[in-house]
Enzyme design. Structure first.
Site, PDB file in Angstrom:
ATOM      1  N   ASP A 130       0.844  -1.199   0.000  1.00 10.52           N
ATOM      2  CA  ASP A 130       0.000   0.000   0.000  1.00 10.52           C
ATOM      3  C   ASP A 130       0.874   1.243   0.000  1.00 10.52           C
ATOM      4  OD1 ASP A 130      -0.210   1.141   3.201  1.00 10.52           O
ATOM      5  OD2 ASP A 130       0.493  -0.910   2.903  1.00 10.52           O
ATOM      6  N   SER A 131       0.376   2.304  -0.649  1.00 13.55           N
ATOM      7  CA  SER A 131       1.042   3.603  -0.676  1.00 13.55           C
ATOM      8  C   SER A 131       2.483   3.474  -1.175  1.00 13.55           C
ATOM      9  CB  SER A 131       0.971   4.236   0.718  1.00 13.55           C
ATOM     10  OG  SER A 131       1.345   5.596   0.688  1.00 13.55           O
ATOM     11  N   SER A 132       3.458   3.907  -0.383  1.00 10.68           N
ATOM     12  CA  SER A 132       4.856   3.775  -0.803  1.00 10.68           C
ATOM     13  C   SER A 132       5.265   2.314  -0.927  1.00 10.68           C
ATOM     14  CB  SER A 132       5.770   4.487   0.195  1.00 10.68           C
ATOM     15  OG  SER A 132       5.549   4.016   1.508  1.00 10.68           O
ATOM     16  N   HIS A 143      -6.796   8.504   1.504  1.00 10.97           N
ATOM     17  CA  HIS A 143      -5.612   7.666   1.349  1.00 10.97           C
ATOM     18  C   HIS A 143      -5.524   6.606   2.449  1.00 10.97           C
ATOM     19  CE1 HIS A 143      -1.602   6.756  -0.107  1.00 10.97           C
ATOM     20  NE2 HIS A 143      -1.136   6.828   1.121  1.00 10.97           N
TER      21      HIS A 143
END
Length: 311
Positions: free
Chosen positions: A158-160, A283
């Protein structure tokens, strides 16, 4: 701004009673601890899996990892997923993503190995990427003892952490040892911050333009490095031969268009993509599944989608 889901609005109202410092206004240790304090919002841990902590050697030492296996499974080997957590390369841990990995394991019937790669600013680009690449290679070599079907091994994050997952998928593809599938949750895939959604949703919630810039400055301080497909997978010239993907994104998210751009680029390269954007969600909403119904739904969809690609 697009209207937030009522549950998100209520959560923000509840959290407003305890104001949080902005990234850069507190120590790195305090920033990391603030992230860990949100774990309770993920919901109760799923106990229907066996959990083991392991250490995996990499080129610059070792990384801690956690293996999840569905309880009661009699299969000699199961499809596997290497999971790389989000946190802007600066925070996040095995514990912060424990509940998510448990659900992915149980709902997908998968062996999940979550890794604690080295964080910035103590470790800068490409340290986390190298950790992920080396860990995946180790998992393929030790698949049998881990109970993993080496021919059905995916990357997810997820995300980075999604950026690290994509980097592994791309590297393995060029090496002729492709990953079976890739799963991305609210992926941050452009270190140059070139997506239009950064302008639309730069004030957040949960991720702001300022926080994203701060994170990239700590992990990828060299502007030239940010142009590389390793740091910015969405800038890769060709994605032909990439593994099929499941992409879950949030509408009210500065990196929402990272997911859209990458999905469109995969599709143009002839790669199968299942994409879902959740309206009114911020997010990393899947980490708030204990209080957001759509977070719970997204986890189930993600687990089912990955399992389908691996089987």
């Amino acid at each position: 701004m697009t209207a937030l889901d009522p549950q998100v609005a209520q959560l923000l109202n509840d959290l407003a009673a305890k104001p949080r410092a902005q990234p850069g206004d507190e120590s790195i240790a305090a920033y990391r601890q603030a992230g860990e304090s949100l774990v309770a919002l993920a919901g109760p841990p799923n106990e229907h899996c066996e959990v083991d902590d392991i250490i995996i050697p990499v080129r610059e030492g070792a990384v801690a990892a956690r293996r999840y296996r569905p309880s009661g499974s009699t299969a000699q080997r199961l499809p596997g997923v290497m999971y790389t957590h989000g946190g802007g390369f600066v925070r996040g841990s095995l514990d912060s993503h424990d509940r998510l990995c448990r659900e992915l394991c149980v709902q997908g019937g998968l062996i999940v190995v979550s890794i604690a790669y080295h964080l910035a600013p103590e470790n800068q680009f490409p340290r986390a990427h190298n950790d992920a690449l080396d860990t995946f290679a180790w998992l393929t070599e030790h698949a049998i003892e881990l109970g993993i079907d080496a021919d059905s091994l995916a990357v997810a994050g997820d995300s980075s952490g999604a950026s690290l997952a994509v980097a592994v998928a791309n590297a393995r593809r060029t090496q002729g040892a492709p990953v079976k599938a890739q799963g991305l949750l609210c992926p941050a895939l452009d270190a140059t911050m070139g997506s239009d959604s950064i302008e639309r949703y730069g004030e957040g919630p949960f991720l702001t333009r300022m926080a994203l810039q701060w994170s990239y400055d700590l992990y990828v301080p060299n502007a030239g490095d940010r142009q590389s497909p390793l740091a910015s997978p969405v800038l890769a010239r060709s994605l032909e031969g990439s593994p099929p993907a499941v992409i879950i994104s949030a509408q009210v998210d500065p990196v929402a268009d990272d997911a859209r751009r990458y999905g469109e680029k995969l599709t143009a390269a002839g790669v199968s993509v299942h994409s879902e954007e959740y309206p009114g969600m911020p997010h990393s909403f899947v980490l708030l599944a204990g209080v957001l119904d759509k977070g719970e739904h997204a986890i189930a969809s993600f687990a089912s989608g990955l399992a389908g690609l691996l089987r």
